[in-house]
Design an enzyme around this catalytic site. Sequence first.
Site, mmCIF file in Angstrom:
data_model
loop_
_atom_site.group_PDB
_atom_site.id
_atom_site.type_symbol
_atom_site.label_atom_id
_atom_site.label_comp_id
_atom_site.label_asym_id
_atom_site.label_seq_id
_atom_site.Cartn_x
_atom_site.Cartn_y
_atom_site.Cartn_z
ATOM 1 N N ARG A 79 0.853 -1.188 0.000
ATOM 2 C CA ARG A 79 0.000 0.000 0.000
ATOM 3 C C ARG A 79 0.888 1.237 0.000
ATOM 4 N NH1 ARG A 79 -2.285 3.057 4.771
ATOM 5 N NH2 ARG A 79 -3.747 4.484 3.778
ATOM 6 N N HIS A 123 -2.529 11.079 0.695
ATOM 7 C CA HIS A 123 -2.038 10.882 2.057
ATOM 8 C C HIS A 123 -1.401 12.211 2.490
ATOM 9 C CE1 HIS A 123 -0.739 7.535 5.016
ATOM 10 N NE2 HIS A 123 -0.410 8.666 5.584
ATOM 11 N N GLU A 168 -7.268 8.718 6.040
ATOM 12 C CA GLU A 168 -7.563 9.426 7.279
ATOM 13 C C GLU A 168 -8.004 10.878 7.081
ATOM 14 O OE1 GLU A 168 -4.286 9.013 9.991
ATOM 15 O OE2 GLU A 168 -4.455 6.847 10.064
ATOM 16 N N ASN A 294 -7.299 2.022 9.979
ATOM 17 C CA ASN A 294 -5.976 2.222 10.582
ATOM 18 C C ASN A 294 -6.160 2.211 12.096
ATOM 19 O OD1 ASN A 294 -5.064 2.598 8.007
ATOM 20 N ND2 ASN A 294 -4.529 4.756 8.246
ATOM 21 N N TYR A 296 -4.129 1.860 15.900
ATOM 22 C CA TYR A 296 -2.885 1.819 16.669
ATOM 23 C C TYR A 296 -3.123 1.590 18.154
ATOM 24 C CZ TYR A 296 -0.473 3.369 12.529
ATOM 25 O OH TYR A 296 0.045 3.432 11.262
ATOM 26 N N GLU A 347 -3.450 0.002 8.254
ATOM 27 C CA GLU A 347 -2.249 0.363 9.028
ATOM 28 C C GLU A 347 -2.388 -0.195 10.435
ATOM 29 O OE1 GLU A 347 -1.119 4.521 9.242
ATOM 30 O OE2 GLU A 347 -1.606 4.813 7.138
#
Length: 442
Positions: A79, A123, A168, A294, A296, A347
Amino acid sequence: MADPILAFPEGFVWGAATAAYQIEGGWNAEGKGESIWDRFCHTPGKIHNGDTGDVACDHYHYCQADIALMRQLGLTAYRFSVSWPRVVPNGCGAINPAGLDFYDRLVDGLLAANLQPFVTLYHWDLPQALGDLGGWPHRDVCGYFADYAALMVRRLGDRVRHWTTFNEPHVSAFLGYRDGQHAPGLQDEKLALQAAHHLLMAHGLAAQAIRAIAPQAQVGIVLDMFPTETDTDLPEDRTIVERAWQKEIGWFLDPLLRACYPPEALQAYGPHAPHIQPGDLALIAQRLDFLGVNFYSRNLVRNGNLVKPVPGSEYTEMDWEIHAPALRRLLVRLQREYSIPPLYITENGAACPDKVGPDGCVHDPRRINYLRDHFTQVRLAMDDGVDLRGYFVWSLLDNFEWSYGYSKRFGLIYVDYSTQRRIFKDSARWYAQVIARNGVED
Ligand code: BGC
């Protein structure tokens, strides 16, 4: 005896992700235009240590060598994002053939190495010329984005199947226009909400443009999800959790999948709410072929307060709690509450204090533990009924971590920025085994 394997379905996509500004460098090479991130980094005081993405991992020149590393890892997909000002220097008008050629070679190289390209069109590196026009709060930028999307699909659509419009939009809008931490560095909530609305509209227009040229394309968008959770039953805590969901996740997911903004959050924004024209929400809610998540970390609240640090939890170098079960809960919630298309984790990864040891190696056991825990949780979510098709580790290479400059290392592969030497970390070798077995040791 080896541990039993937690197996993934055949054809599960194992990838790694990067973004143009974070790795390419070549910030003004061969006709590339300036982006808002070039301008932001060149403004003193904005980025840790005065770092910039001018050279980064110099992937613009090391691209084929980097593909060879991906092949060594055994990735089945990669990606990456296209730098809009590299191909259309002013965001609209003249194109830069050298920029298009770069992505053409990248895609050909990936396919020759048996890697599926997953292309992200945006991005965060808006052409500065469009920034000068007003950036994302300016409605005209939506149309320019759709034109740029069409240009890329015309050039690569015969070989690229998976297209992501935005990475995002929440971060682009809120960190860029409200918090001032990202380019263009503004601090105005009303502008941020208008920017968010236009990012979503640009997604809708681009989805239409992509499908008009390549009807077989798979079109998606990537959202960041950093859920707020509680482990109490207090109504006060439940309210905080729901409000955070609506303002951060639902604010993007609801228009995309339900053609409306979460009503309470919309009301709460009062005079800062975006200006919405008739037809905008229908445009935003184009069919999605996939959704990228994504993930985290999470925030934990108890008794009305954020708990930090959470007793007993470990934290990454970003000061983010490591708590993989939140990923399973998140995926299950998405599946339960929305008509969700197939999902990808686009991600997930950890910043660790990586150093090259005296043995010339980079030992990063914490990253291995982090990834193992998250792989396990998504596999459990799949057992719960979540339709997850693939997983992209952030990131392939150590890279430019936005306002933190080069101080945070997320890569599977270590980058020595003074020589551009790449070194496989232990986690890269471990990930290669996961991919080869299509499973994780239990
Ligand atoms: C972004 C990446 C970033 C990563 C780690 C995500 O929000 O898409 O560009 O490097 O998080 O902070």
